[in-house]
Design a protein around this motif. Sequence first.
Motif, mmCIF file in Angstrom:
data_model
loop_
_atom_site.group_PDB
_atom_site.id
_atom_site.type_symbol
_atom_site.label_atom_id
_atom_site.label_comp_id
_atom_site.label_asym_id
_atom_site.label_seq_id
_atom_site.Cartn_x
_atom_site.Cartn_y
_atom_site.Cartn_z
ATOM 1 N N CYS A 46 5.512 -9.155 9.700
ATOM 2 C CA CYS A 46 5.956 -9.613 8.378
ATOM 3 C C CYS A 46 5.553 -8.622 7.287
ATOM 4 C CB CYS A 46 5.373 -10.992 8.083
ATOM 5 S SG CYS A 46 6.020 -12.320 9.124
ATOM 6 N N CYS A 47 4.310 -8.156 7.348
ATOM 7 C CA CYS A 47 3.823 -7.246 6.310
ATOM 8 C C CYS A 47 4.612 -5.936 6.279
ATOM 9 C CB CYS A 47 2.342 -6.935 6.530
ATOM 10 S SG CYS A 47 1.230 -8.317 6.217
ATOM 11 N N LEU A 48 4.965 -5.420 7.446
ATOM 12 C CA LEU A 48 5.645 -4.124 7.499
ATOM 13 C C LEU A 48 7.081 -4.177 6.993
ATOM 14 C CD1 LEU A 48 4.374 -2.502 10.829
ATOM 15 C CD2 LEU A 48 3.512 -2.250 8.502
ATOM 16 N N VAL A 49 7.588 -5.384 6.765
ATOM 17 C CA VAL A 49 8.916 -5.503 6.163
ATOM 18 C C VAL A 49 8.890 -4.961 4.741
ATOM 19 C CG1 VAL A 49 10.643 -7.173 5.348
ATOM 20 C CG2 VAL A 49 9.649 -7.402 7.641
ATOM 21 N N TRP A 50 7.742 -5.150 4.057
ATOM 22 C CA TRP A 50 7.568 -4.645 2.699
ATOM 23 C C TRP A 50 6.675 -3.394 2.740
ATOM 24 C CZ3 TRP A 50 7.587 -9.870 3.864
ATOM 25 C CH2 TRP A 50 8.561 -10.638 3.209
ATOM 26 N N PRO A 51 7.187 -2.230 2.371
ATOM 27 C CA PRO A 51 6.407 -0.977 2.446
ATOM 28 C C PRO A 51 5.074 -1.046 1.719
ATOM 29 C CG PRO A 51 8.717 -0.494 2.006
ATOM 30 C CD PRO A 51 8.565 -1.988 1.916
ATOM 31 N N GLU A 52 5.015 -1.786 0.626
ATOM 32 C CA GLU A 52 3.769 -1.861 -0.148
ATOM 33 C C GLU A 52 2.678 -2.633 0.597
ATOM 34 O OE1 GLU A 52 6.558 -5.089 -1.794
ATOM 35 O OE2 GLU A 52 6.693 -3.025 -1.044
ATOM 36 N N LEU A 53 3.044 -3.342 1.655
ATOM 37 C CA LEU A 53 2.059 -4.088 2.458
ATOM 38 C C LEU A 53 1.729 -3.378 3.764
ATOM 39 C CD1 LEU A 53 3.334 -7.770 1.994
ATOM 40 C CD2 LEU A 53 1.519 -6.586 0.749
ATOM 41 N N PHE A 54 1.976 -2.078 3.805
ATOM 42 C CA PHE A 54 1.756 -1.321 5.040
ATOM 43 C C PHE A 54 0.307 -1.402 5.509
ATOM 44 C CE2 PHE A 54 0.644 2.543 7.353
ATOM 45 C CZ PHE A 54 1.601 2.541 8.354
ATOM 46 N N LEU A 55 -0.640 -1.227 4.591
ATOM 47 C CA LEU A 55 -2.056 -1.275 4.961
ATOM 48 C C LEU A 55 -2.450 -2.654 5.480
ATOM 49 C CD1 LEU A 55 -3.979 0.855 2.298
ATOM 50 C CD2 LEU A 55 -4.066 1.110 4.787
ATOM 51 N N HIS A 56 -1.896 -3.698 4.865
ATOM 52 C CA HIS A 56 -2.181 -5.053 5.341
ATOM 53 C C HIS A 56 -1.634 -5.253 6.754
ATOM 54 C CE1 HIS A 56 -2.291 -5.249 0.937
ATOM 55 N NE2 HIS A 56 -3.100 -6.291 1.055
ATOM 56 N N GLY A 57 -0.435 -4.725 6.978
ATOM 57 C CA GLY A 57 0.143 -4.826 8.311
ATOM 58 C C GLY A 57 -0.667 -4.067 9.346
ATOM 59 N N MET A 58 -1.134 -2.896 8.969
ATOM 60 C CA MET A 58 -1.949 -2.110 9.899
ATOM 61 C C MET A 58 -3.257 -2.836 10.205
ATOM 62 S SD MET A 58 -2.824 1.963 9.769
ATOM 63 C CE MET A 58 -3.802 1.876 8.265
ATOM 64 N N GLY A 59 -3.826 -3.505 9.203
ATOM 65 C CA GLY A 59 -5.045 -4.278 9.427
ATOM 66 C C GLY A 59 -4.818 -5.438 10.387
ATOM 67 N N ILE B 11 -6.342 7.711 5.361
ATOM 68 C CA ILE B 11 -6.963 8.621 6.331
ATOM 69 C C ILE B 11 -8.028 7.907 7.167
ATOM 70 C CG2 ILE B 11 -8.452 10.656 6.556
ATOM 71 C CD1 ILE B 11 -6.804 11.948 4.327
ATOM 72 N N PRO B 12 -9.010 7.225 6.546
ATOM 73 C CA PRO B 12 -9.984 6.502 7.385
ATOM 74 C C PRO B 12 -9.374 5.295 8.088
ATOM 75 C CG PRO B 12 -10.404 6.081 5.066
ATOM 76 C CD PRO B 12 -9.375 7.151 5.114
ATOM 77 N N ALA B 13 -8.422 4.620 7.431
ATOM 78 C CA ALA B 13 -7.804 3.433 8.037
ATOM 79 C C ALA B 13 -7.041 3.801 9.303
ATOM 80 C CB ALA B 13 -6.876 2.758 7.041
ATOM 81 N N VAL B 14 -6.277 4.876 9.241
ATOM 82 C CA VAL B 14 -5.533 5.316 10.424
ATOM 83 C C VAL B 14 -6.501 5.770 11.513
ATOM 84 C CG1 VAL B 14 -3.917 7.052 11.328
ATOM 85 C CG2 VAL B 14 -3.451 5.924 9.141
ATOM 86 N N GLY B 15 -7.609 6.411 11.118
ATOM 87 C CA GLY B 15 -8.607 6.828 12.095
ATOM 88 C C GLY B 15 -9.190 5.642 12.852
#
Length: 248
Positions: A88-101, A160-164
């Motif tokens: 759901c989060c990745l549907v909205w680009p601005e919520l990318f970090l939330h989706g990754m979490g 950078i740290p989140a992707v790591g």
Amino acid sequence: MDILETHAYDRRQKRNMSCALLFSLLPFFLSAALYFYLWTPDLPASITSAGVKSAPTLLLAAAVLRWNGGQSVLGVVGGLVFSAVGDCCLVWPELFLHGMGAFAAAHLLYSITFLSSRYAPYSSSSWNRFLYLILVMVGVGFYVYIYPFLQKVPNSEMLIPAVGIYVVLITLMGASAIRTRHTATLLGSLSFMVSDMSLALQVFKVIAPIEHGQIIVMVTYYLAQLLIAVGDVKAWENKDDFAKWKRS
């Protein structure tokens, strides 16, 4: 004769269970087919597109919950629910970090499950250690490869740290899947890594846009979740068979 009849009965039971499992997965297949038919990535972000995208994963969670019961809520079922939140989060680009979490939490739950007693423990072998090494090298190499591109995107100080951390968690999940020696579980974890790598290459503009790139991401993603779900059901089935064997 009794032993032969028992084996024949067990085979029939397993065949019936496989048919029942396939039937319980029909809603997943239908919802995934609906997603690709509607092809929501081409539509504006909306609650509807988020629902269509996350529906297959939620239906998988319901199927696993039906088969394995409440004990899987903090395992694969929980991972599937977090994955649906990520969808759901990745549907909205601005919520990318939330989706990754959300997906990071899913990988953590998967890893804990693969290391638990639900999956029969196997002693480590030189072949396993070799696969662990290959997996770590792929994870580290991929992060090093995309690092210069992460520096160019907005919010790079957070990404950078989140992707790591995310790479560490998905690599841990893959390593945990190797330990289980369940084919479906291992292939599902590897397919998840392929899906995430494909997504990262496109989102962070590491490669030029490719035709059907999003289809590759979603096909490998749904396949990964399906294999992990089936692997979890089979793990419980094998555990029950082992318990019966010990009692006999």
